[in-house]
Design an enzyme around this catalytic site. Structure first.
Site, PDB file in Angstrom:
ATOM      1  N   GLU A   1      -3.908   6.282   3.786  1.00  0.00           N
ATOM      2  CA  GLU A   1      -4.045   6.346   2.333  1.00  0.00           C
ATOM      3  C   GLU A   1      -5.400   6.944   2.000  1.00  0.00           C
ATOM      4  O   GLU A   1      -6.378   6.725   2.714  1.00  0.00           O
ATOM      5  CB  GLU A   1      -3.932   4.956   1.671  1.00  0.00           C
ATOM      6  CG  GLU A   1      -2.569   4.294   1.758  1.00  0.00           C
ATOM      7  CD  GLU A   1      -2.536   2.932   1.049  1.00  0.00           C
ATOM      8  OE1 GLU A   1      -3.308   2.738   0.082  1.00  0.00           O
ATOM      9  OE2 GLU A   1      -1.743   2.066   1.480  1.00  0.00           O
TER      10      GLU A   1
ATOM     11  N   GLU B   1      -2.813  -3.510   4.991  1.00  0.00           N
ATOM     12  CA  GLU B   1      -4.153  -3.925   4.573  1.00  0.00           C
ATOM     13  C   GLU B   1      -4.417  -5.412   4.771  1.00  0.00           C
ATOM     14  O   GLU B   1      -5.245  -6.002   4.070  1.00  0.00           O
ATOM     15  CB  GLU B   1      -4.410  -3.537   3.112  1.00  0.00           C
ATOM     16  CG  GLU B   1      -4.471  -2.029   2.893  1.00  0.00           C
ATOM     17  CD  GLU B   1      -4.877  -1.645   1.473  1.00  0.00           C
ATOM     18  OE1 GLU B   1      -4.780  -2.509   0.576  1.00  0.00           O
ATOM     19  OE2 GLU B   1      -5.274  -0.490   1.267  1.00  0.00           O
TER      20      GLU B   1
END
Length: 783
Positions: free
Chosen positions: A443, A372
């Site tokens: 995710e 991320e």
């Protein structure tokens, strides 16, 4: 010769400490509380010391010292002489200590382990949504080798070709190679030890590249055929060294339209896993690591795991190889990119990760971005290049949470948190990527809907349905190679995250690997064995206004037959309208009267139908302010059945709503191929009991202590979990086992767990769990 050095370390909680404790590896630098603690407790510099005797026969040999992981910066000393610094807490490192050893004497190994999160290395530098712990939390060993020895063997196997043969490529690295060297390379099938290939090769340089075709079987999800490569190095016809490792023959490739394993399209269905455990942090031995892989493959029935957000235990990855569980592993990090020194270490981490894990056939993708993180093209060109340099056979990905990101890898891996309970479940691929490229969701869910074992039933059910909706959407989108849900289990986290008690309740399992309702969404997607979980206790008080329109079941049965008080009410079938892409859709149970109003109360079919419709509305919206259309239907029923509103309310309350003395027993039968294969009974609890489940009862000391994980569940007389039972428990052990964690614990959401480990003794052992009015025990045999 390999010597395991996991026993009899002297541990000093700080470098200033004069008092030490004898410990065994793996070891955490503190005993971790379950929750409600400050993460500063493990952030300190500790010292480990061990004495080894260097036999005179070691002289003129190469002595290699390996630590499988030390959190997070390690300074290694031999006899007080500094020999090595390591700045990664997630990969192993090896030190040549030959020149520092005193032959025929006692030698002291010292490790200074720095677990501060202020270190200028990944994953540190900003907030992190997981705890990083401390200590020498994986095993250690010493290898004694000849000066001329094998330093590494990289082997990659390709799937069976049209000629029925598999091809392998091997790179053998030799230290101090001389002209009188040769190697013998053999390949054996692990399942029966059959030798499928053997050949001698002359050696003239330190790196040898080989490729051969052999008769072998493919490694895949259902048939994870493993092979053992053995390379023997001879010098002057005398054996100098031997290297063994396992590998498999398989082709794994992500294409624009999905993932292909050995030419067959496979939808990747997985979960993210943190390697942490209650009480021990990262420090857990082999058996429990293996058990996590077994839970994923055989209980949750997924086919893949992402090792978020760092390389994990070799024991875990070895087990993934053995059982056919696909792995996406990645470099350490979480959102933050540091300075140039920090980036340099991240590139080194990439190299070490690839070199140390590249022989594992289960690994299908290297993660070469910090999870991320923002785009940094120069930096990520380096990590991608390094991964390709040391393994040209695997693809790379880089997990991001931004759309239209710079795409330097082979697979666009994206954390998709689109679903918030509304209609849109996953983002459209074209809105995320810049073109039609291989695409994998890494995710989903997680922080969007944290769920505790002790949340109310509507919350726990919605958590499960959110996982089902995303799985359904992914299965129905050919442009998405697959997905990894967030996440396998709850985990300790920093103050910036979680629920204020230092736990992220994002898992489909709790920290002890007890299943939440959402776990059965995954578990039911199989035909290996019957699965049925009716996600309710049928307790009215668990729902707003003491009413519920429906309950959900997660099952692989053909349908569910429901009876109330011995009377068959109705059969319920998988919801193939809303979950048409799932192998086994959930079942909504939304009729608790069936023909009761007609058969027992002698209402007309029309009145029965209207009353059911009214009840469905009231269960969702309440009885006040009925819309005009519903009011008219109600009046029609009252006239048709010659009832007053009070009498109708009395009838419904007594016979449908289940108040007062009219207690109901609900029986749910899972029907498969016309037969009842599984049954759940829901009725008021009249007995509470504890159920203990251990992952093993035969414990064995090997390279270090053995550990068993034991889950504890409070259940009623029908084995239903009592989610609101939070009673205190006392843990007692007898015999040659030690308890990991506190002796006094409490149930949380009806569940708990403990770990016990061996202590260099053998015999029979007992673990006893004692509550106020209930006791349970389980036995172990230790050898």
């Amino acid at each position: 010769m390999r010597i395991h050095i996991n026993d009899d370390w002297q541990f000093y909680p700080s470098v200033e400490s004069s008092e030490s404790f004898t410990v065994r590896l793996p070891h955490s630098n503190v005993d971790m509380p379950y929750n409600c603690f400050d993460e500063a407790i493990y952030q300190k510099i500790s010292k480990y010391e061990k004495i080894i005797h260097a036999d005179n026969s070691w002289e003129n040999k190469t002595i290699l010292l390996t630590f499988s992981a030390v959190a997070h910066e390690a300074e290694v000393y031999i006899n007080d002489r500094h020999v090595y610094s390591n700045s990664c807490g997630y990969t192993s490192f090896t030190v040549d200590i030959s020149q520092y050893i005193e032959w025929g004497k006692e030698n002291r190994i010292t490790v200074i382990a720095d677990a501060y999160e202020t270190l200028n290395q990944p994953p540190f530098g900003n907030v992190i949504d997981y705890m990083t712990y401390g200590g020498i939390y994986r095993e250690a060993y010493i290898d004694i080798k000849e000066k001329t020895h094998i330093s590494d063997v990289f082997v990659s196997g390709k799937a069976k070709a049209a000629d029925g043969l598999c091809e392998f490529f091997a790179e053998v690295q030799i230290v101090n190679c001389t002209e009188d060297c040769e190697i013998q390379l053999s390949i054996f099938a692990v399942k029966d030890n059959e030798c499928v290939f053997e050949k001698y090769y002359p050696v003239r340089k330190e790196i040898i590249h080989l490729s051969e075709k052999v008769p072998a079987e493919n490694w895949d999800i259902d048939n994870p055929n493993l092979y053992r490569i053995t390379v023997k190095l001879y010098r002057n016809k005398k054996l100098s060294d031997e290297y063994c490792d396992r590998f498999g023959f398989r082709d794994a490739i992500f294409k624009n339209d999905g993932f292909y394993l050995n030419g067959k399209k496979v939808k990747v269905t997985g979960l993210n896993r943190h390697q942490s455990y209650a009480y021990t942090g990262y420090a857990m031995s082999k058996r429990v690591q293996i058990n996590d892989a077994d839970i994923l493959k055989n209980m949750l029935n997924v086919n893949a795991v992402r090792t978020s957000h760092y390389p994990q235990s070799k024991h875990f990855i070895n087990r993934c190889d053995e059982i056919g569980l696909l792995v996406f592993t990645e470099i350490p990090g979480w959102q933050h990119i540091g300075d140039e020194q920090w980036k340099k270490k991240a590139v080194e981490n990439t190299e070490n990760m690839v070199k140390q894990y590249r022989n594992h056939p289960s690994i299908i993708l290297w993660g070469v971005r910090i999870n991320e993180s923002p785009d940094d093209d120069d930096f990520y060109r380096q990590t991608n290049k390094v991964a390709k340099q040391y393994d040209s056979y695997r693809q790379t990905g880089g997990v991001r949470c931004i759309k239209k990101s710079s795409f330097l890898e082979d697979v666009y891996t994206y954390n998709d948190f689109t679903h918030n309970g509304t209609k849109q479940v996953i983002a459209k691929k074209k809105d995320v990527t810049k073109g039609d490229v291989p695409y994998l969701i890494t995710e989903y869910n997680g922080h969007m809907y944290p769920t505790k074992m002790f949340d109310d039933q509507p919350h726990r059910t919605e958590h499960a349905l959110r996982h089902a909706r995303v799985l359904n959407a992914v299965m129905g989108d050919d442009g998405v190679a697959g997905s990894f849900g967030w996440c396998m289990n709850d985990y300790n986290t920093h103050k910036d995250f979680g629920s204020g008690d230092r736990i992220c309740y994002h898992g489909v399992l709790d920290m002890f690997r007890n299943p939440k309702d959402a776990a059965y969404v995954y578990a039911s997607q199989t035909d290996k064995y019957p699965v049925m979980h009716v996600a309710t206790s049928m307790s009215k008080g668990d729902y707003p206004m003491a009413m519920t329109k429906s309950v959900w079941a997660f099952t692989n049965c053909d349908y569910i037959k429901m009876s109330i008080n011995g009377k068959h009410i109705k059969d319920f079938y998988p919801d193939r309208k809303r979950f048409k892409h799932l192998l086994h859709p959930p079942i909504e149970i939304d009729d608790f009267t069936g023909n009761m109003l007609i058969d027992d109360l002698h209402f007309s079919e029309y009145s029965s139908r209207v009353i059911k419709k009214l009840l469905s509305y009231i269960y969702v919206n309440g009885p006040e302010n009925l819309p005009l259309g519903y009011m008219l239907m109600l009046v029609t029923v009252l006239i048709k059945e010659k009832l007053t509103i009070n009498k109708l309310t009395e009838i419904i309350t007594a016979h449908v709503a289940g108040w007062g003395d009219n207690v109901k027993q609900y029986v749910f039968e899972g029907i498969k191929d016309g037969k009842t294969v599984i049954t759940e009974i829901k009725e008021p609890m009249n007995k509470m009991q504890l159920v203990l489940s251990a992952d093993a009862h035969e414990l064995k000391e090997e390279e270090t202590y053995d550990t068993a994980s034991v889950t504890i569940r409070a259940v009623d007389q029908n084995m239903n979990l009592l989610n609101y039972c939070n009673e205190p428990l006392r843990i007692v052990t007898e015999g040659p086992i030690k308890l990991i964690g506190p002796e006094l614990i409490s149930l949380k959401g009806g569940c708990a767990g403990v770990y016990v480990k061996t202590d260099k003794q053998s015999g029979k052992a007992v673990l006893r769990v004692i509550g106020k009015d209930v006791t349970a025990e389980t036995e172990f045999s230790v050898s």
